[in-house]
Motif scaffolding. Sequence first.
Motif, PDB file in Angstrom:
ATOM      1  N   UNK A  45      33.711  53.851  39.439  1.00 47.70           N
ATOM      2  CA  UNK A  45      33.810  53.064  38.500  1.00 47.70           C
ATOM      3  C   UNK A  45      34.989  52.142  39.124  1.00 47.70           C
ATOM      4  N   UNK A  46      34.258  50.701  39.663  1.00 47.18           N
ATOM      5  CA  UNK A  46      34.892  49.795  40.351  1.00 47.18           C
ATOM      6  C   UNK A  46      36.046  49.030  39.381  1.00 47.18           C
ATOM      7  N   UNK A  47      37.171  48.903  39.912  1.00 51.73           N
ATOM      8  CA  UNK A  47      38.362  48.257  39.356  1.00 51.73           C
ATOM      9  C   UNK A  47      38.682  46.950  39.994  1.00 51.73           C
ATOM     10  N   UNK A  48      38.551  46.008  39.406  1.00 53.89           N
ATOM     11  CA  UNK A  48      38.654  44.610  40.140  1.00 53.89           C
ATOM     12  C   UNK A  48      39.090  43.697  38.906  1.00 53.89           C
ATOM     13  N   UNK A  49      39.741  42.670  39.351  1.00 61.55           N
ATOM     14  CA  UNK A  49      40.470  41.529  38.515  1.00 61.55           C
ATOM     15  C   UNK A  49      40.533  40.279  39.120  1.00 61.55           C
ATOM     16  N   UNK A  50      40.062  39.236  38.572  1.00 63.90           N
ATOM     17  CA  UNK A  50      40.127  38.085  39.228  1.00 63.90           C
ATOM     18  C   UNK A  50      41.855  37.626  39.766  1.00 63.90           C
ATOM     19  N   UNK A  51      41.987  36.663  40.585  1.00 66.16           N
ATOM     20  CA  UNK A  51      43.168  36.173  40.736  1.00 66.16           C
ATOM     21  C   UNK A  51      43.876  35.675  39.585  1.00 66.16           C
ATOM     22  N   UNK A  52      44.956  36.026  39.195  1.00 69.42           N
ATOM     23  CA  UNK A  52      45.805  35.494  38.255  1.00 69.42           C
ATOM     24  C   UNK A  52      45.967  36.654  37.182  1.00 69.42           C
TER      25      UNK A  52
END
Length: 508
Positions: A45-52
């Motif tokens: 379950x990849x957890x990622x978020x864009x900058x900001x």
Amino acid sequence: MPHPISRRRHAALATVVGLTTALATLAGTGGAATAGVDDVPSTPVPISAPDGTVMSYVLNAEVADPGQTRLLERAVRRADGVVVQSWPQIGVVVAHSDRSAFRTTVRDAAGNALESVGATRTVGVSEGTPEGVASPWGPGASDYKRLDRKDDRGDVGSEPTTVTPEPREVEQWDMRMIKADQAHRINDGDRDVLVGVLDSGIDADHPDLAANIDEESSVNCSDAGRPDRSATGWQPTTSDHGTHVAGTIAAPRNGIGIVGVAPGVRMASVKVVNDDGFIYPEYAVCGFVWSAMQGMDVTNNSYYVDPFMYYCEDQPDQYAAKEAVRRAVAWSTEKGVVHAAAAGNAATDLATNTTDATSPDDSTPITRTINEGCHDIPAELEGVVTVSSMQRFPAGTDESRLSSFSNRGLGVIDVAAPGSSILSTIVRDNGYGLKSGTSMASPHVAGVLALMKSAHPGLTPAEMVARLRAQADDKPCGTTTAGAACVGTPENNSYFGEGVVDALDAVS
């Protein structure tokens, strides 16, 4: 198809070992455990978020000491993050960052001081109640999603006493089932015993609770995992779940309403639920460490840690979050706190389950494969008493069977307690209502542990768990309304573990 995977714990809970040994079981800065995990990998379950986008993370030090914790704090700042809370007792740092590469950057900055780092949720940080959302109070309303899903003193003796029934005690079949009414004639709890209610807060104004609330030891941990000592922070806002749980544990014998399992003990509200109904790992870490810092004797944990129903050790983010909670539980246990936890309400066999279709619950759930390194926390952590739920059956009697919603599992369930249609305190009108769930079963066990500590104050957590299991009344499997399969013997089975918790034996 893969064979069913056993996730069975040791049937007998071992004495808690030193924290240094416990923290050394999994090493390396990669953050994912591999030894002992079934060769069928869990679904990523990849957890990622864009900058900001501000995300929350936990960092676990290689060694739990102040020096390494400070190294992690400096690494967080070098990686353009913000240190939210540090717990040097267990080597855990909670951090926020709006940099998508934060985990990689902080790992490079921390070097060998870092054991693991992981995101604690799949969405950005957003604490508090959204505007326009009303508090959904209602008579017995179960608005709390998933959940209805020291010293060396010797033993204290006491003479049998006459007990005056509370006005609604006749409705409390649950107290009779675990023999709490009989226990109260011997010992109804000592004011020196303090129970932490890790939940949604306790209504401080309820006349059937106020006398037993220890405000000085209460705290709000739902502010990003920081201990908030404000006067109202630990009180309920959007859920009366914690108020209901508290009544079962220790509503006083005061001539008003109901009575709790241990009406003479004190309770602290340890709020670990935010206004959206989530209990993130950093909240639970705060709650467990706080309980030890305040010298609590028992905690009740009627929840599972979001956003995963099962935290899998072969997934880096999930491993780091689970490890932080595990450290907090282990350290608080070493400090003398014994923990009871709800088994959950998915009607699932925790010892053989191989799939999870409910996680992550703070974004978009997926159907994923889980393996023997995946656990429901805190219920399946070592040293925690895991409690299944019973319902009154046939109706109108004091006989019982497993509640249809209750999780089960041979070697996972320790003891059972009543959890269906339990009468207790609620916020609306300072009244009373019925709720069902393993959330309602666990506080019965927390209350019995509080009685045990009152009668035998010199016992360690490990000794208390051993006695609780040994004193439980054996109960054969029987059936549930769902007809779920039961395995084991009358002395120890997947439905009831070692049996029905016994308050009378706890004080005898």
